[in-house]
Design an enzyme around this catalytic site. Structure first.
Site, PDB file in Angstrom:
ATOM      1  N   ARG A  25       0.836  -1.421  -0.283  1.00 43.37           N
ATOM      2  CA  ARG A  25      -0.505   0.001   0.336  1.00 43.37           C
ATOM      3  C   ARG A  25       0.743   1.272  -0.008  1.00 43.37           C
ATOM      4  O   ARG A  25       0.844   2.082   1.027  1.00 43.37           O
ATOM      5  CB  ARG A  25      -1.306   0.179   1.360  1.00 43.37           C
ATOM      6  CG  ARG A  25      -2.182  -0.953   1.299  1.00 43.37           C
ATOM      7  CD  ARG A  25      -2.755  -0.595   0.235  1.00 43.37           C
ATOM      8  NE  ARG A  25      -4.464  -1.967   0.041  1.00 43.37           N
ATOM      9  CZ  ARG A  25      -4.839  -1.882   0.639  1.00 43.37           C
ATOM     10  NH1 ARG A  25      -5.531  -0.821   1.769  1.00 43.37           N
ATOM     11  NH2 ARG A  25      -5.974  -2.540   0.842  1.00 43.37           N
ATOM     12  N   ARG A  29      -4.121   6.278   0.706  1.00 43.58           N
ATOM     13  CA  ARG A  29      -4.594   7.432   1.171  1.00 43.58           C
ATOM     14  C   ARG A  29      -3.372   8.304   1.738  1.00 43.58           C
ATOM     15  O   ARG A  29      -4.157   9.645   2.032  1.00 43.58           O
ATOM     16  CB  ARG A  29      -5.409   7.367   1.703  1.00 43.58           C
ATOM     17  CG  ARG A  29      -7.205   6.901   0.775  1.00 43.58           C
ATOM     18  CD  ARG A  29      -7.688   6.011   1.540  1.00 43.58           C
ATOM     19  NE  ARG A  29      -7.763   4.877   2.173  1.00 43.58           N
ATOM     20  CZ  ARG A  29      -7.848   3.351   2.590  1.00 43.58           C
ATOM     21  NH1 ARG A  29      -9.258   3.824   3.219  1.00 43.58           N
ATOM     22  NH2 ARG A  29      -7.334   3.135   3.235  1.00 43.58           N
ATOM     23  N   ARG A  38      -7.532  10.748  -7.273  1.00 44.92           N
ATOM     24  CA  ARG A  38      -8.316   9.845  -6.663  1.00 44.92           C
ATOM     25  C   ARG A  38      -9.612  10.838  -7.349  1.00 44.92           C
ATOM     26  O   ARG A  38     -10.521  10.158  -7.211  1.00 44.92           O
ATOM     27  CB  ARG A  38      -8.037   9.403  -5.532  1.00 44.92           C
ATOM     28  CG  ARG A  38      -9.403   8.517  -5.103  1.00 44.92           C
ATOM     29  CD  ARG A  38      -9.108   7.781  -3.767  1.00 44.92           C
ATOM     30  NE  ARG A  38     -10.129   6.840  -2.756  1.00 44.92           N
ATOM     31  CZ  ARG A  38     -11.718   7.542  -2.489  1.00 44.92           C
ATOM     32  NH1 ARG A  38     -11.843   9.180  -2.153  1.00 44.92           N
ATOM     33  NH2 ARG A  38     -12.341   6.516  -1.769  1.00 44.92           N
ATOM     34  N   ASP A  75      -6.731  -3.698  -7.856  1.00 45.05           N
ATOM     35  CA  ASP A  75      -7.175  -4.130  -6.363  1.00 45.05           C
ATOM     36  C   ASP A  75      -7.567  -5.899  -6.134  1.00 45.05           C
ATOM     37  O   ASP A  75      -7.860  -6.043  -7.809  1.00 45.05           O
ATOM     38  CB  ASP A  75      -8.182  -3.430  -5.760  1.00 45.05           C
ATOM     39  CG  ASP A  75      -8.549  -4.346  -4.354  1.00 45.05           C
ATOM     40  OD1 ASP A  75      -8.140  -3.389  -3.549  1.00 45.05           O
ATOM     41  OD2 ASP A  75      -9.248  -5.048  -4.590  1.00 45.05           O
ATOM     42  N   TYR A 149     -13.640 -13.216   0.422  1.00 44.33           N
ATOM     43  CA  TYR A 149     -14.835 -12.206  -0.340  1.00 44.33           C
ATOM     44  C   TYR A 149     -15.914 -12.908  -0.542  1.00 44.33           C
ATOM     45  O   TYR A 149     -16.312 -12.068  -0.752  1.00 44.33           O
ATOM     46  CB  TYR A 149     -13.317 -11.143  -0.998  1.00 44.33           C
ATOM     47  CG  TYR A 149     -12.340 -10.214   0.181  1.00 44.33           C
ATOM     48  CD1 TYR A 149     -13.792  -9.082   0.420  1.00 44.33           C
ATOM     49  CD2 TYR A 149     -11.423 -10.542   0.515  1.00 44.33           C
ATOM     50  CE1 TYR A 149     -12.217  -8.710   1.539  1.00 44.33           C
ATOM     51  CE2 TYR A 149     -10.975 -10.024   1.262  1.00 44.33           C
ATOM     52  CZ  TYR A 149     -11.296  -8.843   2.220  1.00 44.33           C
ATOM     53  OH  TYR A 149     -10.706  -7.531   2.671  1.00 44.33           O
TER      54      TYR A 149
END
Ligand code: CP3
Length: 347
Positions: A25, A29, A38, A75, A149
């Site tokens: 990562r 953010r 973004r 992702d 998931y």
């Protein structure tokens, strides 16, 4: 020795001038420039599906932090969408239409990698832009984590639906694991054809399995995926999060590098794995929130613990947290390169 070869050499257990470092990562953010790109994209999924913008955020941490590898911005859940599970990201995290029955699973497809053409185009753009400056890492989710998931429909807590399926409908679980494995093998091959120079499998939730279930529902598929990728000739990294209890079994995997979290020191992990292995890790991402002096002390501890390994790639034990000050991530990279420098190393 240039920054270009450090990471790939360490993955192979070859001598390096200093310890290579990158962060899971590393694009995200905590970087204001990521937030800006973004915002231009509108939302996270559009960012992933717009190759020019995904390439831009892939490159952002390479210069800012001075890391020794770039990781494709994408992702692990996008291949599930291509298999037929509608995907969205909300305030609560990812949401998928869950599969709970054998009929649901039988309806899933093994997509042609070209259906994820935006991922492959991002890889091509990044490989061209990086121009050999640092290698590009491609990736996919590992079979069990993707199954969790698909079955939970979101990030699991107790993994009740997943474990119910393993226990009461193992045939459905195996069918799903097979389809997922075929999907990620094809996608990872295509990523390498497009220019990825190393591959990482993310097994974020493997640690919820005990040894018996790991051997039935995870190991055979990891073996299969890793064996299918070996002939590509790029280093294969397997990230096993929260998996200290599985280490005696993980040593059997045909991965070039095992990536581990912070819960066990790397020297102790190596002893449990058996044999001489290249390891990646394992700074607690929370350490990057703290004082820079403590970051440096923890980096030194990890480098000491890694001294006897066949090779070491410095990383966090999980992804960079959104509240991380970018200057602290930069300080960690600088500390790894300075404290990891080998005197008299081959150049
Ligand atoms: O590491 C990188 O810099 C490359 C890009 C990358 C992302 N996700 C971008 C991302 C990679 C390799 C991943 C892998 C991933 N995605 C994993 C495995 C690693 C792990 O964290 O355990 C998992 C489980 C996912 C699924 C996922 N994606 C979740 C649970 C979430 C929401 C939680 C969160 O951190 O917000 C995401 C969203 C996501 N993937 C973001 C990023 C940068 C945040 C999206 C945003 O901009 O809001």
């Amino acid at each position: 020795m240039s920054r270009a070869s450090r990471f790939l050499r360490a993955c192979r257990g070859l001598p390096v001038d200093t310890t290579p470092v990158w962060f899971m990562r590393q694009a995200g953010r905590y970087l204001p420039e990521y937030q800006a790109t973004r915002a231009r994209a509108g939302d996270f999924l559009t960012l992933c599906k717009t190759p020019e913008l995904a390439c831009e955020v892939t490159l952002q941490p390479v210069d800012r932090l001075g890391v020794d590898a770039a990781i494709l911005f994408s992702d692990i859940l996008l291949p599930l969408e291509a298999m037929g599970l509608p995907l969205s990201f909300t305030e609560q995290g990812p949401q998928l239409e869950p599969v709970r029955s054998e009929a649901d699973i039988a309806a899933l497809r093994v997509p042609d990698p070209e259906e994820l053409g935006f991922v492959l185009e991002t890889v091509r753009l990044c490989a061209r832009a990086l121009a050999g400056q640092v290698p590009l890492i491609g990736f996919a989710g590992a079979p069990f984590t993707l199954l969790s998931y698909a079955v939970e429909g979101k990030t699991g807590k107790q993994f009740e639906h997943t474990k119910r399926m393993l226990l009461s409908c193992p045939a459905a679980a195996h069918l799903l694991l097979e389809r997922i494995s075929d999907t990620i093998v094809a996608l990872l091959r295509a990523q390498v054809a497009a220019g990825a120079q190393a591959l990482q499998l993310f097994d974020s939730w493997i640690g919820v399995l005990g040894q018996e279930d790991y051997q039935v529902f995870a190991e055979p598929y990891l073996q299969r995926v890793l064996m299918a990728l070996r002939s590509l000739g790029v280093p294969l990294i397997y990230f096993a999060h929260h998996a200290a209890a599985l280490l005696p079994l993980l040593g059997r995997l045909p991965a070039d590098v095992l990536a581990l979290d912070w819960r066990l020191p790397l020297d102790q992990a190596a002893a449990l794995l058996g044999g001489r292995r290249v390891l990646q890790g394992n700074l607690d991402p929370c350490v990057l929130l703290g004082p820079v002096a403590e970051i440096e002390r923890r980096v030194r501890t990890i480098l000491d613990q890694a001294a006897g390994l066949a090779g070491h790639v410095f990383n966090l034990g999980h992804g960079v947290l959104p509240s991380t000050p970018p200057a602290h991530a930069q300080a960690a990279v600088e500390a790894v390169h300075r404290l990891g420098a080998r005197t008299g190393a081959a150049t």
